[in-house]
Design an enzyme around this catalytic site. Structure first.
Site, PDB file in Angstrom:
ATOM      1  N   CYS A 177     -29.624   8.196  25.457  1.00  0.00           N
ATOM      2  CA  CYS A 177     -29.164   8.106  26.841  1.00  0.00           C
ATOM      3  C   CYS A 177     -28.594   6.728  27.149  1.00  0.00           C
ATOM      4  CB  CYS A 177     -30.272   8.447  27.827  1.00  0.00           C
ATOM      5  SG  CYS A 177     -29.608   8.693  29.491  1.00  0.00           S
ATOM      6  N   ASP A 210     -31.567  13.437  18.480  1.00  0.00           N
ATOM      7  CA  ASP A 210     -31.355  12.006  18.294  1.00  0.00           C
ATOM      8  C   ASP A 210     -31.304  11.576  16.834  1.00  0.00           C
ATOM      9  OD1 ASP A 210     -31.360  11.804  21.030  1.00  0.00           O
ATOM     10  OD2 ASP A 210     -33.398  11.019  21.180  1.00  0.00           O
ATOM     11  N   LYS A 215     -26.504  10.637  22.457  1.00  0.00           N
ATOM     12  CA  LYS A 215     -27.868  11.092  22.168  1.00  0.00           C
ATOM     13  C   LYS A 215     -28.595  11.330  23.496  1.00  0.00           C
ATOM     14  CE  LYS A 215     -28.079   8.747  17.694  1.00  0.00           C
ATOM     15  NZ  LYS A 215     -28.027   9.955  16.869  1.00  0.00           N
ATOM     16  N   THR A 216     -28.459  12.543  24.016  1.00  0.00           N
ATOM     17  CA  THR A 216     -29.070  12.905  25.286  1.00  0.00           C
ATOM     18  C   THR A 216     -29.782  14.250  25.157  1.00  0.00           C
ATOM     19  OG1 THR A 216     -27.161  14.148  26.127  1.00  0.00           O
ATOM     20  CG2 THR A 216     -27.165  11.762  26.501  1.00  0.00           C
ATOM     21  N   ALA A 217     -30.678  14.522  26.101  1.00  0.00           N
ATOM     22  CA  ALA A 217     -31.354  15.825  26.115  1.00  0.00           C
ATOM     23  C   ALA A 217     -30.344  16.946  26.329  1.00  0.00           C
ATOM     24  CB  ALA A 217     -32.421  15.846  27.204  1.00  0.00           C
ATOM     25  N   CYS A 265     -24.751  12.645  30.988  1.00  0.00           N
ATOM     26  CA  CYS A 265     -25.492  11.467  31.423  1.00  0.00           C
ATOM     27  C   CYS A 265     -25.403  11.375  32.946  1.00  0.00           C
ATOM     28  CB  CYS A 265     -24.917  10.214  30.770  1.00  0.00           C
ATOM     29  SG  CYS A 265     -25.882   8.731  31.105  1.00  0.00           S
TER      30      CYS A 265
END
Length: 526
Positions: free
Chosen positions: A276, A412, A420-422, A455
């Site tokens: 994130c 990730d 790299k985010t959920a 994001c």
């Protein structure tokens, strides 16, 4: 080719070469099994080369390597599973064909229950990516024997920690027990992975056990390297040093910001990649908004030190963010990396690049929000699966390993060049589920991933710039611009972050409900 027929389903042969594959297909074979480890002979073509040739003309390929004279019950179980589930007729090969023939005989004699530890699919990692992939897979096929390897008892909704640091969420709201999230039908192996043995289709656990798989999915997350900044680990949680990147520290962020009466507040961001990438700024904007509302912002020297060269990696969102930088009178410091911290003295040391010159500067702080450098987990970086970056090498579209066609990665730990985010993991999980099941059936990948990540940049309490983008910074909005213009701050985006996304995570993503993230079929590209 010296092909020997064992029965109507199986034949064996000595080593084949990529140029032999068309003739094998013409002879009616639909699957090729390689029982030879790579590197036995200098002239031996690698299994990946045979796999590529097979895939190019529609044949299935599986690598089940066995060291000469060391065929085990696990090897026999894997061969039995392959012969039972892959399309026939099957051609198996090794150096001379004898190893394949012996392994087939062992598979034929094998009776009774399955060997403990043998799984169709093994998922390494029980975080957001792992649980979502397990749930999506089992929703498609409840008969798959699937294991999730995850040593932790605890599971966290990490996107919520920014809101904890802002006093919007309570920390326990972001926590669940891992046992309550393991999908029904999956086996939970509560031990850490020590190393990978991809040529043998096994993973070795920290307790010495070896777990065999037909398909492996690797998603153990990323390592937060707190020790990479001298002095940081010793002062976290005191002396005004905090970070929303840890469950136990996000409440300290909230307390610091609430009690702050003025002085210097520093927010840092390390070199990419990090999870994130907007989170360092989110903490800063939300803190500034609280100080603005309480009337003390004019008494705060707000500094943002980022190792990067720009405020955000996708240019379309920068103008809206700059509006808030100016509103909050934030001092931007680009190419400025935190390299040491003295908590008791309240001194942060930065390395600043100006062209070819690198200088060290010290900055006093009254509070500092630190984001640690982040790297691939040690057991990934030292494994045969790693890319030069240390993360798991993958094809960025199919998320399949380039050398091992039965291995996939996401989240990730994956080396694909996405954020790299959920949200990225949520989009990747159905793709990997579909492609893992295809690999299990001896078929090539059938779904692809466009690099999507999201994001939600919390620029003030009640407004968010909803950044949604894919590979190469391509904008990939989920909503029409008349509803949400992601390049501008929006109250509706705040509602999404504050109210909608947490239940989507717990009751949608982790349950295999693929709301708005159905996998995209590869053949639809044409």
């Amino acid at each position: 080719m010296d092909i020997r027929t064992i029965d109507a389903r199986l034949s064996v042969s000595p080593q084949i070469r990529p140029e032999d594959v068309p003739a094998i297909a013409a002879a009616g074979y639909r699957t090729i099994i390689c029982n030879r480890p790579d590197g036995e002979d200098a002239a031996q073509p690698p299994a990946a080369a045979i796999a590529a040739a097979a895939e190019a003309i529609g044949l299935a390929f599986t690598h089940l390597p066995v060291v000469p004279g060391q065929a085990s019950d696990t090897d026999a179980a894997l061969m039995a599973n392959a012969l039972a589930n892959l399309l026939g007729p099957v051609l198996a090969y090794c150096r001379s064909g004898s190893r394949s023939e012996k392994l087939a005989a062992m598979a034929e004699r094998r009776t009774g229950p399955e060997t403990p530890g043998d799984f169709d699919i093994v998922i390494v990692g029980g975080g957001a990516a792992g649980i979502a992939t397990a749930a999506s897979t089992l929703r498609r096929n409840r008969d798959v024997k699937l294991a999730v390897i995850e040593p932790s008892d605890d599971h966290y909704y990490q996107p919520g920690w920014t809101m904890v640091g802002a006093g919007v969420f309570d920390a326990p709201f972001t926590h669940r027990r891992e046992a309550t999230l393991i999908p029904r039908g999956a086996e939970w192996i509560k031990v850490a992975v020590a190393r990978f043995e991809p040529d043998a289709n096994r993973v070795e656990l920290a307790d010495g056990r070896r777990i065999a798989y037909r398909v492996l999915v690797v998603c153990p997350g990323i390592k937060l390297d707190w020790d990479a900044i001298p002095g940081l680990a010793a002062t976290l949680g005191r002396n005004g040093v905090t970070s929303n990147y840890r469950y136990d520290l996000a409440p300290y962020t909230n307390r610091l910001v609430r009690q702050f009466q003025g002085g210097t507040a520093i927010f840092s961001q390390p070199p990419m990649p990090i999870k994130c990438a907007g989170a360092p700024q989110k903490a800063m904007y939300l803190s500034c908004h609280r100080w603005e509302k309480t009337g003390i912002l004019d008494a705060v020297d707000v500094q943002f030190h980022t190792a990067g060269a720009a405020l955000f990696g996708v240019e379309a969102y920068i103008p809206a963010l700059m509006d808030y930088v100016e509103r909050y009178d934030i001092d931007l410091n680009f190419a400025s990396q935190l390299v040491a911290i003295d908590g008791p003295a309240r001194i942060a040391t930065f390395e600043q690049r100006r062209g070819d010159d690198v200088t060290r500067v010290e900055r006093h702080f009254d509070m500092i929000h630190v984001v640690p450098p982040q790297v691939a987990p040690d057991f990934i970086r030292s494994s045969p699966l790693s890319a030069p970056s240390g993360f798991v090498a993958v094809d960025e579209a199919t998320l399949r390993h380039p050398a091992y066609p039965n291995i996939f990665s996401l989240g990730d730990a994956c080396a694909a060049p996405n954020a790299k985010t959920a949200a990225a993991a949520r989009k990747q999980a159905p793709v990997v589920a579909v492609n893992a099941l295809a690999a299990l059936a001896g078929k090539p990948p059938t779904a692809d991933y466009d690099g999507y990540g999201s994001c939600p940049l919390t620029v003030e309490s009640g407004k968010i710039v909803l950044a949604e983008f894919g590979y190469d910074g391509k904008l990939l909005p989920s909503f029409p611009s008349w509803l949400i213009d992601g390049t501008r701050p929006s109250r509706l985006s705040w509602l999404l972050k504050d109210t909608i996304l947490p239940p989507v995570y717990w009751h949608g993503m982790l349950k295999g409900r693929e709301w708005m993230v159905k996998p995209h079929p590869i053949d639809a590209n044409g």
